[in-house]
Design a protein around this motif. Structure first.
Motif, short mmCIF file in Angstrom:
data_model
loop_
_atom_site.label_atom_id
_atom_site.label_comp_id
_atom_site.label_asym_id
_atom_site.label_seq_id
_atom_site.Cartn_x
_atom_site.Cartn_y
_atom_site.Cartn_z
N ARG A 146 0.71 -1.24 0.10
CA ARG A 146 -0.15 -0.08 0.03
C ARG A 146 0.94 1.27 0.06
N GLU A 147 1.94 1.23 0.70
CA GLU A 147 2.88 2.26 0.77
C GLU A 147 3.28 2.46 -0.54
N VAL A 148 3.76 1.46 -1.03
CA VAL A 148 4.52 1.69 -2.37
C VAL A 148 3.49 2.28 -3.38
N LEU A 149 2.29 1.27 -3.33
CA LEU A 149 1.20 2.05 -4.31
C LEU A 149 0.94 3.48 -4.11
N TYR A 150 0.92 3.98 -2.83
CA TYR A 150 0.62 5.39 -2.67
C TYR A 150 1.62 6.38 -3.31
N ALA A 151 3.02 5.75 -2.73
CA ALA A 151 4.07 6.63 -3.67
C ALA A 151 4.22 6.59 -5.12
N LEU A 152 3.65 5.61 -5.86
CA LEU A 152 3.43 5.47 -7.24
C LEU A 152 2.45 6.40 -7.71
N SER A 153 1.39 6.64 -6.80
CA SER A 153 0.30 7.38 -7.36
C SER A 153 0.74 8.90 -7.22
N ARG A 154 1.64 9.18 -6.42
CA ARG A 154 2.32 10.48 -6.25
C ARG A 154 3.20 10.93 -7.23
N ILE A 161 11.20 6.59 -3.77
CA ILE A 161 10.38 5.63 -3.02
C ILE A 161 11.51 5.02 -1.94
N ALA A 162 12.70 4.84 -2.29
CA ALA A 162 13.55 4.18 -1.51
C ALA A 162 13.90 5.16 -0.55
N ARG A 163 14.35 6.35 -0.75
CA ARG A 163 14.60 7.31 0.24
C ARG A 163 13.31 7.45 1.01
N GLU A 164 12.00 7.55 0.62
CA GLU A 164 11.11 8.14 1.42
C GLU A 164 10.75 6.80 2.50
N LEU A 165 10.74 5.39 2.18
CA LEU A 165 10.46 4.36 2.91
C LEU A 165 11.79 3.96 3.72
N SER A 166 13.08 4.30 3.52
CA SER A 166 14.20 3.94 4.08
C SER A 166 14.44 2.36 3.71
N LEU A 167 14.42 2.34 2.21
CA LEU A 167 14.86 0.90 1.64
C LEU A 167 15.89 1.25 0.71
N SER A 168 16.45 0.10 0.02
CA SER A 168 17.31 0.21 -1.07
C SER A 168 16.48 0.20 -2.42
N ASP A 174 11.73 -4.83 -6.12
CA ASP A 174 10.98 -5.79 -5.78
C ASP A 174 9.62 -5.72 -5.42
N HIS A 175 9.51 -4.65 -4.70
CA HIS A 175 8.10 -4.58 -4.01
C HIS A 175 7.25 -3.92 -5.25
N ILE A 176 7.70 -3.25 -6.23
CA ILE A 176 6.86 -2.81 -7.38
C ILE A 176 6.51 -4.04 -8.28
N SER A 177 7.56 -5.05 -8.39
CA SER A 177 7.34 -6.02 -9.24
C SER A 177 6.32 -6.98 -8.62
N ASP A 178 6.24 -7.38 -7.33
CA ASP A 178 5.36 -7.87 -6.70
C ASP A 178 3.94 -7.47 -6.69
N LEU A 179 3.91 -6.02 -6.47
CA LEU A 179 2.63 -5.17 -6.55
C LEU A 179 1.98 -5.47 -7.94
N PHE A 180 2.81 -5.67 -8.99
CA PHE A 180 2.25 -5.67 -10.45
C PHE A 180 1.76 -7.19 -10.38
N LEU A 200 -6.38 4.73 -1.56
CA LEU A 200 -6.10 6.20 -1.85
C LEU A 200 -4.73 6.58 -0.61
N ARG A 201 -4.90 5.93 0.48
CA ARG A 201 -3.71 6.46 1.29
C ARG A 201 -3.24 5.05 1.86
N PRO A 202 -1.76 5.09 2.20
CA PRO A 202 -1.15 3.94 2.89
C PRO A 202 -1.87 3.81 4.48
#
Length: 203
Positions: A146-154, A161-168, A174-180, A200-202
């Motif tokens: 949900r967090e990744v999807l919301y970031a994509l919507s923005r 996204i990596a910076r906002e979520l403190s991820l590599s 990987d999260h985007i591929s799984d989401l798709f 609409l929101r995480p």
């Protein structure tokens, strides 16, 4: 939020600037009256969130304008703001990757409502029931998805996204591929369009 207005009518840009400043006073606004100028701004500001695009510019007209920007800067969210609300044009823009489509012919109240709707991370297209309930067959997403999807919507890039979520960036990809895969879609536009009325929101 950084927003680019692309329109060759200075008077319309002035009015749009006043409207955007009233509903998003913290937004940083940029302007362009040609595709070349728009691409220059987009490349100079890779963190730009939205591009409000008129299809009929003096030097270039129609769907190729949208397609060129989507090809050159695929990660920016493009909102078509056009004098036409012809259903076939709206449909073609949606298929070409427009995140929303706001006709200039709307009343001031409806135009403001549509603009606010888009800025809230939702999808707006004329001739559609934008308040329709989400389809019950949309699968459940994990909190991270949900967090990744919301970031994509923005319109955030993978790097942001990596910076906002403190991820590599690798993990985000990987999260985007799984989401798709979970949503059964092929790209960001399809993912956001399919789930815009549900996630609409995480959470």
């Amino acid at each position: 939020m950084k927003i680019l207005m692309v329109d060759d009518h200075a008077l319309f840009r002035d009015g749009l600037r006043l409207l955007l400043s009233s509903i998003r006073p913290d937004a940083i606004l940029f302007e362009a009256d040609t595709v070349a100028d728009a691409l220059s701004v987009l490349q100079e500001h890779p963190d730009l969130t939205l591009c409000l695009l008129d299809l009929n510019l003096r030097q270039e007209r129609g769907l190729p304008v949208l397609k060129k920007i989507r090809f050159e800067v695929p990660e920016v969210s493009v909102i078509v703001v056009s004098g036409s609300d012809d259903p076939s044009t709206v449909r073609a823009c949606r298929e070409a990757g427009a995140m929303s489509y706001i006709p200039k012919g709307l009343t001031s109240e409806k135009f403001l409502e549509a603009t606010n709707w888009v800025f809230d991370g939702k999808i707006f297209f004329p001739h559609e029931d934008n308040d329709a309930p989400p389809s019950s067959n949309i699968p459940k997403l994990t909190p991270r998805q949900r967090e990744v999807l919301y970031a994509l919507s923005r319109g955030f890039s993978t790097k942001r996204i990596a910076r906002e979520l403190s991820l590599s960036e690798y993990t985000v990809k990987d999260h985007i591929s799984d989401l798709f895969r979970v949503l059964g879609v092929k790209n960001r536009v399809e993912a956001i369009t399919r789930t815009s009325l549900l996630y609409l929101r995480p959470q």
